[in-house]
Design a protein around this motif. Structure first.
Motif, PDB file in Angstrom:
ATOM      1  N   GLU A  51       0.814  -1.218   0.000  1.00 31.35           N
ATOM      2  CA  GLU A  51       0.000   0.000   0.000  1.00 31.35           C
ATOM      3  C   GLU A  51       0.848   1.269   0.000  1.00 31.35           C
ATOM      4  O   GLU A  51       0.346   2.341  -0.303  1.00 31.35           O
ATOM      5  CB  GLU A  51      -0.952   0.028   1.200  1.00 31.35           C
ATOM      6  CG  GLU A  51      -2.063  -0.969   1.124  1.00 31.35           C
ATOM      7  CD  GLU A  51      -3.034  -0.718  -0.025  1.00 31.35           C
ATOM      8  OE1 GLU A  51      -3.192   0.431  -0.463  1.00 31.35           O
ATOM      9  OE2 GLU A  51      -3.628  -1.696  -0.499  1.00 31.35           O
ATOM     10  N   CYS A  52       2.109   1.171   0.321  1.00 30.87           N
ATOM     11  CA  CYS A  52       2.957   2.364   0.437  1.00 30.87           C
ATOM     12  C   CYS A  52       3.781   2.652  -0.808  1.00 30.87           C
ATOM     13  O   CYS A  52       4.751   3.388  -0.757  1.00 30.87           O
ATOM     14  CB  CYS A  52       3.858   2.250   1.664  1.00 30.87           C
ATOM     15  SG  CYS A  52       5.089   0.936   1.553  1.00 30.87           S
ATOM     16  N   ARG A  53       3.366   2.104  -1.947  1.00 27.50           N
ATOM     17  CA  ARG A  53       4.116   2.341  -3.192  1.00 27.50           C
ATOM     18  C   ARG A  53       4.154   3.825  -3.537  1.00 27.50           C
ATOM     19  O   ARG A  53       3.122   4.495  -3.537  1.00 27.50           O
ATOM     20  CB  ARG A  53       3.480   1.568  -4.350  1.00 27.50           C
ATOM     21  CG  ARG A  53       3.613   0.080  -4.211  1.00 27.50           C
ATOM     22  CD  ARG A  53       3.109  -0.635  -5.455  1.00 27.50           C
ATOM     23  NE  ARG A  53       1.792  -0.200  -5.903  1.00 27.50           N
ATOM     24  CZ  ARG A  53       0.659  -0.830  -5.623  1.00 27.50           C
ATOM     25  NH1 ARG A  53       0.677  -1.929  -4.891  1.00 27.50           N
ATOM     26  NH2 ARG A  53      -0.488  -0.394  -6.078  1.00 27.50           N
ATOM     27  N   VAL A  54       5.334   4.320  -3.834  1.00 31.73           N
ATOM     28  CA  VAL A  54       5.539   5.698  -4.280  1.00 31.73           C
ATOM     29  C   VAL A  54       6.561   5.674  -5.413  1.00 31.73           C
ATOM     30  O   VAL A  54       7.208   4.655  -5.662  1.00 31.73           O
ATOM     31  CB  VAL A  54       6.050   6.613  -3.144  1.00 31.73           C
ATOM     32  CG1 VAL A  54       4.997   6.804  -2.070  1.00 31.73           C
ATOM     33  CG2 VAL A  54       7.334   6.084  -2.532  1.00 31.73           C
ATOM     34  N   THR A  55       6.718   6.793  -6.084  1.00 32.77           N
ATOM     35  CA  THR A  55       7.746   6.932  -7.102  1.00 32.77           C
ATOM     36  C   THR A  55       8.852   7.805  -6.527  1.00 32.77           C
ATOM     37  O   THR A  55       8.592   8.919  -6.063  1.00 32.77           O
ATOM     38  CB  THR A  55       7.180   7.567  -8.388  1.00 32.77           C
ATOM     39  OG1 THR A  55       6.098   6.754  -8.850  1.00 32.77           O
ATOM     40  CG2 THR A  55       8.246   7.674  -9.461  1.00 32.77           C
ATOM     41  N   VAL A  56      10.063   7.267  -6.507  1.00 33.96           N
ATOM     42  CA  VAL A  56      11.227   7.990  -5.979  1.00 33.96           C
ATOM     43  C   VAL A  56      12.216   8.163  -7.118  1.00 33.96           C
ATOM     44  O   VAL A  56      12.731   7.176  -7.648  1.00 33.96           O
ATOM     45  CB  VAL A  56      11.892   7.213  -4.821  1.00 33.96           C
ATOM     46  CG1 VAL A  56      13.130   7.943  -4.324  1.00 33.96           C
ATOM     47  CG2 VAL A  56      10.908   6.977  -3.687  1.00 33.96           C
ATOM     48  N   GLU A  75       6.987  11.139  -5.443  1.00 33.99           N
ATOM     49  CA  GLU A  75       5.692  11.438  -6.031  1.00 33.99           C
ATOM     50  C   GLU A  75       4.698  10.380  -5.582  1.00 33.99           C
ATOM     51  O   GLU A  75       4.971   9.182  -5.676  1.00 33.99           O
ATOM     52  CB  GLU A  75       5.786  11.471  -7.546  1.00 33.99           C
ATOM     53  CG  GLU A  75       6.716  12.553  -8.058  1.00 33.99           C
ATOM     54  CD  GLU A  75       6.980  12.436  -9.552  1.00 33.99           C
ATOM     55  OE1 GLU A  75       6.309  11.627 -10.225  1.00 33.99           O
ATOM     56  OE2 GLU A  75       7.862  13.152 -10.021  1.00 33.99           O
ATOM     57  N   THR A  76       3.532  10.840  -5.110  1.00 31.34           N
ATOM     58  CA  THR A  76       2.511   9.899  -4.672  1.00 31.34           C
ATOM     59  C   THR A  76       1.406   9.768  -5.702  1.00 31.34           C
ATOM     60  O   THR A  76       0.558   8.894  -5.567  1.00 31.34           O
ATOM     61  CB  THR A  76       1.893  10.341  -3.327  1.00 31.34           C
ATOM     62  OG1 THR A  76       1.233  11.596  -3.499  1.00 31.34           O
ATOM     63  CG2 THR A  76       2.956  10.444  -2.256  1.00 31.34           C
TER      64      THR A  76
END
Length: 78
Positions: A51-56, A75-76
């Motif tokens: 659930e905590c996937r983000v773009t780094v 980026e969320t």
């Protein structure tokens, strides 16, 4: 103290802070939007639920398993 950008907003955090904690400290605590349009937030804290996937910096990461570093762009939103 690392300074990172979350959705264009600067945030300074203590050394050793995870991105999941930084999301909570820096605003809504949400990490992504589901396909149905609901905002999602870290749940398990150990990488199982995803659930905590983000773009780094252009790469998909799990916020609960990623330590903040200086200059990081998070980026969320897709």
């Amino acid at each position: 103290m690392p300074e990172l950008s979350i959705d264009g907003h600067a945030l300074r955090v203590a050394q050793g802070t995870t991105l999941a904690a930084a999301l909570s400290l820096g605003g809504t605590g949400c990490s992504r939007t589901s396909v149905s349009g609901q905002r999602r937030a870290p749940l398990c804290g150990m990488g199982i639920c995803q659930e905590c996937r983000v773009t780094v910096d252009g790469q998909r990461r799990l916020a609960c398993q990623t330590l903040c570093r200086d200059g990081m762009r998070v980026e969320t939103q897709p």
